[in-house]
Design an enzyme around this catalytic site. Sequence first.
Site, short mmCIF file in Angstrom:
data_model
loop_
_atom_site.label_atom_id
_atom_site.label_comp_id
_atom_site.label_asym_id
_atom_site.label_seq_id
_atom_site.Cartn_x
_atom_site.Cartn_y
_atom_site.Cartn_z
CE1 TYR A 1 47.59 52.17 -35.38
CE2 TYR A 1 46.65 51.18 -37.36
CZ TYR A 1 46.96 51.11 -36.01
OH TYR A 1 46.64 49.96 -35.31
CB SER B 1 47.18 47.25 -38.20
OG SER B 1 46.01 47.76 -38.80
#
Length: 258
Positions: A156, A143
């Site tokens: 995250y 990501s």
Amino acid sequence: MSARLHNKTAIITGAGSGIGSAIARLFAREGASVALFDLDASASEILAAELKQYGQQCIACTADVTQPDQVQSAVLQVQKTFGRIDILINCAGVNVFSDPLVLKEEDWQRCMETNLKGPYNLIRSVLPDMLARQYGNIVNVASVHGHRIIPGAFPYPVAKHGLIGLTRSLGVEYAAQGIRINSISPGLIMTPAAEAWLASCPDPQAERERQAALLPCKRIGEPDEVAYTALFLASDEARFINASDILIDGGRSQMYHE
């Protein structure tokens, strides 16, 4: 289509929706036999039925990537069906965003187990066969959070930084044995999860326009655009690319924002 994956076999985790399903569709169109791993059995089974129109083998496997025994069992099923595994796409993931001081222990574990340990579980399961044949391509879906920190997104980014580190470490570890391990880092992509987040905003359309305006290209990415990058890395066209990460965020991470 050009059949860039002719006679290849691939496992795709998180294949039931979003980026995972886009990768599965593209790989099947490009000639690969695909195994669809997802917690949602109905979603993967529906997609498997759809993909059989391309004339390739396609199976749906229900497996929790955080459980090594389930992963190993599903991988053995794929090996029995396909005979070998050429490609692994680790796409299964979960969003966990919280204030670090109030984050629950179980949410920390869920984030790390799914986003970091999950890919490692799959890699450990497919590596022995790949090493025996001295051939294998692995792509981890990381990501933009693994490159830039966005406030309010903890933990995250910790998991995604770790996944990029895992990619680089194992890519170097097995490079001389015919294995390539790379990652891709999507930015904001219009997946069902992104749609749900936008729908939760006080003014969804205004937030969609605001997010698009932040991007140099002035539009939000599509799952197919991530899928084509995964296709390139998983193909032999990328045979000299290893232990690398490719950002797919429309250039946003290269800009300074308040």
